[in-house]
Design an enzyme around this catalytic site. Structure first.
Site, mmCIF file in Angstrom:
data_model
loop_
_atom_site.group_PDB
_atom_site.id
_atom_site.type_symbol
_atom_site.label_atom_id
_atom_site.label_comp_id
_atom_site.label_asym_id
_atom_site.label_seq_id
_atom_site.Cartn_x
_atom_site.Cartn_y
_atom_site.Cartn_z
ATOM 1 N N TYR A 155 0.834 -1.210 0.000
ATOM 2 C CA TYR A 155 0.000 0.000 0.000
ATOM 3 C C TYR A 155 0.868 1.260 0.000
ATOM 4 O O TYR A 155 0.639 2.195 -0.772
ATOM 5 C CB TYR A 155 -0.904 -0.039 1.232
ATOM 6 C CG TYR A 155 -1.859 1.129 1.348
ATOM 7 C CD1 TYR A 155 -2.999 1.208 0.538
ATOM 8 C CD2 TYR A 155 -1.637 2.144 2.268
ATOM 9 C CE1 TYR A 155 -3.880 2.279 0.651
ATOM 10 C CE2 TYR A 155 -2.510 3.217 2.389
ATOM 11 C CZ TYR A 155 -3.634 3.283 1.581
ATOM 12 O OH TYR A 155 -4.514 4.347 1.696
ATOM 13 N N SER A 208 2.375 1.831 -3.378
ATOM 14 C CA SER A 208 1.396 2.290 -4.374
ATOM 15 C C SER A 208 1.115 3.783 -4.206
ATOM 16 O O SER A 208 0.950 4.501 -5.185
ATOM 17 C CB SER A 208 0.096 1.482 -4.267
ATOM 18 O OG SER A 208 -0.629 1.812 -3.106
HETATM 19 P P1 NAP Z 1 -13.117 2.110 1.269
HETATM 20 O O1 NAP Z 1 -14.155 2.491 2.241
HETATM 21 O O2 NAP Z 1 -12.529 0.746 1.335
HETATM 22 O O3 NAP Z 1 -13.679 2.372 -0.220
HETATM 23 C C1 NAP Z 1 -12.872 2.088 -1.314
HETATM 24 C C2 NAP Z 1 -13.621 2.479 -2.568
HETATM 25 O O4 NAP Z 1 -12.771 2.168 -3.704
HETATM 26 C C3 NAP Z 1 -14.909 1.669 -2.767
HETATM 27 O O5 NAP Z 1 -15.863 2.487 -3.388
HETATM 28 C C4 NAP Z 1 -14.465 0.557 -3.695
HETATM 29 O O6 NAP Z 1 -15.485 -0.003 -4.495
HETATM 30 C C5 NAP Z 1 -13.532 1.367 -4.593
HETATM 31 N N1 NAP Z 1 -12.685 0.518 -5.417
HETATM 32 C C6 NAP Z 1 -11.757 -0.388 -5.042
HETATM 33 N N2 NAP Z 1 -11.218 -0.983 -6.128
HETATM 34 C C7 NAP Z 1 -11.825 -0.438 -7.215
HETATM 35 C C8 NAP Z 1 -11.721 -0.614 -8.613
HETATM 36 N N3 NAP Z 1 -10.891 -1.518 -9.132
HETATM 37 N N4 NAP Z 1 -12.476 0.152 -9.429
HETATM 38 C C9 NAP Z 1 -13.332 1.064 -8.918
HETATM 39 N N5 NAP Z 1 -13.516 1.259 -7.603
HETATM 40 C C10 NAP Z 1 -12.769 0.523 -6.761
HETATM 41 O O7 NAP Z 1 -11.887 3.109 1.344
HETATM 42 P P2 NAP Z 1 -11.801 4.649 1.774
HETATM 43 O O8 NAP Z 1 -11.290 4.691 3.145
HETATM 44 O O9 NAP Z 1 -13.040 5.370 1.415
HETATM 45 O O10 NAP Z 1 -10.596 5.089 0.824
HETATM 46 C C11 NAP Z 1 -10.755 5.945 -0.296
HETATM 47 C C12 NAP Z 1 -9.383 6.418 -0.715
HETATM 48 O O11 NAP Z 1 -8.771 7.117 0.374
HETATM 49 C C13 NAP Z 1 -8.423 5.275 -1.083
HETATM 50 O O12 NAP Z 1 -7.648 5.651 -2.198
HETATM 51 C C14 NAP Z 1 -7.558 5.145 0.163
HETATM 52 O O13 NAP Z 1 -6.301 4.592 -0.120
HETATM 53 C C15 NAP Z 1 -7.476 6.576 0.638
HETATM 54 N N6 NAP Z 1 -7.143 6.732 2.057
HETATM 55 C C16 NAP Z 1 -8.008 6.281 3.028
HETATM 56 C C17 NAP Z 1 -7.671 6.453 4.376
HETATM 57 C C18 NAP Z 1 -8.581 6.014 5.495
HETATM 58 O O14 NAP Z 1 -8.200 6.182 6.662
HETATM 59 N N7 NAP Z 1 -9.777 5.508 5.227
HETATM 60 C C19 NAP Z 1 -6.464 7.081 4.716
HETATM 61 C C20 NAP Z 1 -5.613 7.506 3.715
HETATM 62 C C21 NAP Z 1 -5.976 7.350 2.383
HETATM 63 P P3 NAP Z 1 -16.304 -1.343 -4.027
HETATM 64 O O15 NAP Z 1 -17.400 -0.875 -3.139
HETATM 65 O O16 NAP Z 1 -16.783 -1.914 -5.315
HETATM 66 O O17 NAP Z 1 -15.319 -2.233 -3.318
#
Ligand code: NAP
Length: 233
Positions: free
Chosen positions: A157, A160
């Site tokens: 991660y 990436s």
């Molecule tokens: P999340 O709740 O796990 O949601 C991830 C989203 O990405 C979901 O809508 C998922 O779709 C979608 N996704 C995954 N693979 C995909 C693909 N191949 N094509 C299209 N959509 C896809 O994660 P989140 O916390 O909201 O994270 C959103 C972003 O913020 C990510 O890039 C993550 O790395 C970043 N981030 C998050 C945090 C945190 O604390 N949460 C911190 C730093 C950065 P499905 O519903 O179909 O699985």
């Protein structure tokens, strides 16, 4: 010609992506909500209730180039240009292994979504962003990919997101003479499926900087933002 600004959010069906969709709608954007599953996308549209009038649900998997190209064709036909692209879709991977212990398959899987996903999206949508008066690419990255934090677990991660940060700099330099700005954003630790229930931020707080950048004319291209401020790579 549509005078309203148009934004596309990948992974807009839940978590931070859905928070960004909601924030953009409140700012008056027409939002294309990308979701790899239409069923899940429909639930997100229902969740948005009254705001959903300005949402266009689109099936979009960032690992599938032909799917992305079809999506771009649809946007070209229906909106002519794209003002904001938010590369939010991301995965954390199946394990938490360090660089020393991790396997290459895991790295490839995570890179395919978090690194090549935005690259596919940016390359495909660039001609549509170039038609905007002020195009913006917002790459949702993470502090876990900052060079000062490349240590320990979740190596795939971290790699990436470090790669996504490098992409942000490279593309912003390529586009420095254009009207397109490119940003990386760390949303902080957010209560989503990925972040878990213990995280210290709400989805609205996690979405805030990306939503702010979408409308800001002062924000500097080629920078890493957190809490509306530039932070070190
Ligand atoms: P999340 O709740 O796990 O949601 C991830 C989203 O990405 C979901 O809508 C998922 O779709 C979608 N996704 C995954 N693979 C995909 C693909 N191949 N094509 C299209 N959509 C896809 O994660 P989140 O916390 O909201 O994270 C959103 C972003 O913020 C990510 O890039 C993550 O790395 C970043 N981030 C998050 C945090 C945190 O604390 N949460 C911190 C730093 C950065 P499905 O519903 O179909 O699985």
């Amino acid at each position: 010609m549509n005078s309203q600004k148009v934004a596309l959010v990948t992974g807009g069906n839940r978590g931070i992506g859905l928070g960004i969709v909601e924030g953009l709608l409140r700012q008056g954007f027409q939002v294309i909500l990308g979701s790899r599953s239409l069923d899940s996308g429909r639930l997100a549209v229902d969740f948005l209730e009254d705001l959903s009038e300005k949402v266009d649900l689109m099936q979009l998997d960032v690992t599938d180039l032909s799917n992305i190209q079809k999506a771009a064709k649809y946007v070209r036909k229906n909106y002519k240009c794209l003002d904001v692209l938010v590369n939010n879709a991301g995965i954390v991977g199946k394990n938490q292994k360090s660089m020393k212990e991790g396997d290459i398959d895991e790295v490839e899987m995570v890179m395919n979504t978090n690194y090549y996903g935005p690259m596919r999206m940016n390359k495909t949508f660039l001609p549509l962003l170039q038609k905007s008066e002020e195009g913006k690419i917002i790459n949702i990255s993470s502090g876990m990919g900052a060079f000062g934090d490349l240590i320990g677990e979740y190596a795939a991660y971290r790699l990436s997101k470090a790669g996504l940060n490098a992409q942000t700099v490279l593309l912003s330099n390529d586009l420095v003479e254009s009207k397109i700005k490119v940003f990386a954003v760390c949303p902080g630790w957010v209560r989503t499926e990925m972040g878990g229930a213990e995280a210290n931020r709400s989805i609205e707080e996690g979405a805030d900087t990306a939503v702010w950048l979408s409308s800001s004319s002062e924000a500097e291209t080629g920078k890493f933002y957190r809490d509306r401020n530039i932070v070190p790579w």
